[in-house]
Scaffold this active site. Structure first.
Site, PDB file in Angstrom:
ATOM      1  N   GLU A 274       0.815  -1.225  -0.123  1.00 18.91           N
ATOM      2  CA  GLU A 274       0.120   0.073  -0.035  1.00 18.91           C
ATOM      3  C   GLU A 274       0.879   1.210   0.055  1.00 18.91           C
ATOM      4  O   GLU A 274       1.652   1.391   0.822  1.00 18.91           O
ATOM      5  CB  GLU A 274      -0.890   0.030   1.334  1.00 18.91           C
ATOM      6  CG  GLU A 274      -2.170   1.045   1.051  1.00 18.91           C
ATOM      7  CD  GLU A 274      -1.600   2.309   1.388  1.00 18.91           C
ATOM      8  OE1 GLU A 274      -1.884   3.042   0.516  1.00 18.91           O
ATOM      9  OE2 GLU A 274      -1.427   2.950   2.623  1.00 18.91           O
TER      10      GLU A 274
ATOM     11  N   CYS B 102      -1.513   9.110   2.710  1.00 22.93           N
ATOM     12  CA  CYS B 102      -1.496   8.951   1.343  1.00 22.93           C
ATOM     13  C   CYS B 102      -2.584   9.318   0.326  1.00 22.93           C
ATOM     14  O   CYS B 102      -2.396   9.234  -0.832  1.00 22.93           O
ATOM     15  CB  CYS B 102      -1.044   7.573   1.247  1.00 22.93           C
ATOM     16  SG  CYS B 102      -2.355   6.252   2.056  1.00 22.93           S
TER      17      CYS B 102
END
EC number: 1.2.1.71
Length: 487
Positions: free
Chosen positions: A244, A278
């Site tokens: 991720e 993010c």
């Protein structure tokens, strides 16, 4: 200094001493010895020894330990939130939500395992077909600094529920949070060796990633590091790799009725967690013309009033420091490079003190920048792009190798339908911030933003592999034999 947790005991590392610092004060937050390659080897060996017993333990028994962990997290919410704030600079109000998310992850992960994996049976001729799921074995978990409790927890919890054992390497910028979290696991009654903690910097991470006795590696962090891991494991199909990573996320602003609501959601998208999520919006697409001018003026006005402060300030700030003085300086340098390429500052970024991680939220208009770099600037630096048509906005929004999150602020449902069909991202939101995500939904993206869907509901998919069986309780000769067989 006993800062490693190996085989159920706190032990000293044999690698170099390193420290983490409070980015808002420069005070030492944690100090200890790093794990050497030999320490990593002992941690992996401990996890390997523990695997047989842990994976054989009844599913409900494993879940009871994990549920105790969640209950203890809730009891210690303030202490762990303080540890998070001290090492990351994150305001306490936000750190508390991180701890709450860690506890909530347990119930979601148990539900996900039962619904997405678990065991299924179907009758067939002369027996039954059974689908079971088996743990991989020893998995390495690499955690980031921006959510040092919640994000590694999103790998560790489903991995343990599935029956894996874990070697956890946290960010070198947040080792104290990792220590506090593992202490809770220890008190919850996790058997020795099931979870091991190796603290350290780059060399520790390399030793763990290169270890031949790990069966999986679960990583949350930068796209550059994740890409290197992807290349490294390209020739090792036996390793399950879950990544991720980051994103150069677009937020497209339509001509909405409520400008203040649009400005609020844009600020949340771009500057929440000091832009260190993010899923934060990096590129803000604003229409040309009078509406876009009014939106930008209001966006700049509200942004200019945001002040950053220490994590435990009273009253609490919207933003704290970014993770380090070095990270703050890199953001200011990134702004300078954009200006050199033709960007126009609307709200300019500055670093308050070269020793600290404080920068102000900034907005730069990059419409005139030719060949705008496809980069993720991990902080409160919003890049504005003015567009003439909605299709142009979508085309430019999709002009990225990343594909984590995207958002649209628009009043017209038809515009939303067009947007969601044509935008390329794993998380696509309408009239919500780009960093709004549900733990009960997949979390992750396409392209350089990663593979699998770590840290949320779909984590169950990569924490266990399916094993198919056809079974009969009694061994009997078939009533009808294949041609050429004579009994």
């Amino acid at each position: 200094m006993t800062e490693l947790f190996i085989d159920g005991a706190w032990v000293a590392g044999s690698g170099p001493v390193f420290a983490s610092r409070n980015p808002g004060t420069d005070a030492v937050a944690w100090q200890g010895e790093s794990a050497s390659a030999a320490d990593v080897d002992r941690a992996v060996a401990s996890a390997r020894r523990a695997f047989a017993g842990w994976s054989a333990l009844d599913f409900e028994a494993r879940c009871e330990i994990v549920k105790r962990f969640a209950a203890l997290l809730t009891e210690r919410k303030e202490a762990i939130a303080t540890a998070i704030g001290r090492e990351t600079g994150k305001p306490l109000w936000e750190a508390r939500t991180e701890v709450a998310s860690m506890a909530a992850k347990v119930g979601i992960s148990i539900q996900a395992y039962q619904e997405r994996t678990g065991e299924k049976r179907q009758d067939m001729a002369d027996g039954v077909a059974v689908l079971r799921h088996r743990p991989h074995g020893v998995v390495a978990v690499f955690g980031p600094y921006n959510f040092p409790g919640h994000l590694p927890n999103g790998h560790i919890v489903p991995a343990l529920i599935a029956g894996n054992t874990v070697v956890f390497k946290p960010s070198e910028l947040a080792p104290g949070v990792a220590r506090a979290t593992v202490e809770v696991w220890q008190e919850a009654g996790l058997p020795a060796g099931v979870l091991n903690l190796v603290q350290g910097e780059k060399d520790t991470g390399i030793a763990l990633a290169n270890h031949r006795q790990i069966d999986g590696l679960f990583f949350t962090g930068s796209s550059d590091t994740g890409t290197l891991l992807h290349k490294q494991f390209g020739g090792r199909p036996e390793i399950v790799l879950a990544l991720e990573m980051g994103g150069n996320n677009p937020l497209v602003i339509g001509e909405v009725e409520d400008i203040d609501a649009a400005v609020h959601h844009t600020i949340q998208s771009a500057f929440l967690s000091a832009g260190q999520r993010c899923t934060c919006a990096r590129r803000i697409f604003v229409p040309q013309g009078a509406f876009g001018d009014r939106f930008l003026a209001r966006f700049a006005d509200v942004t200019s009033k945001i002040t950053a402060d220490v994590f435990d300030a009273d009253p609490q700030p919207f933003m704290g420091a970014v993770i380090s003085a070095r990270a703050a300086a890199k953001l200011v340098d990134a702004q300078a490079r954009l200006v050199e390429q033709g960007a126009k500052p609307i709200v300019a970024m500055a670093q308050r003190d070269p020793r600290l991680g404080f920068v102000n939220a900034a907005i730069v208009d990059v419409t005139g920048v030719a060949n705008l770099p496809d980069e993720e600037h991990f902080g409160p630096l919003a890049q504005v792009v003015r567009y003439a048509t909605f299709d142009e906005a979508i085309e430019r929004a999709n002009d990225t190798a990343f594909g984590l999150s995207a958002g649209l602020l628009a009043d017209d449902a038809k515009v939303w339908e067009h947007f969601r069909r044509t935008i390329r991202a794993g998380i696509v939101n309408w009239n919500r911030p780009t960093n709004g995500a549900s733990s009960a939904a997949p979390f992750g993206g396409t392209g350089r933003s990663g593979n699998h869907r770590p840290s949320a509901y779909y984590a169950a998919d990569y924490c266990a592999y399916p094993m198919a069986s056809v079974e009969s309780t009694q061994l009997t000769l078939p009533a009808s034999l294949s041609p050429g067989l004579h009994f």
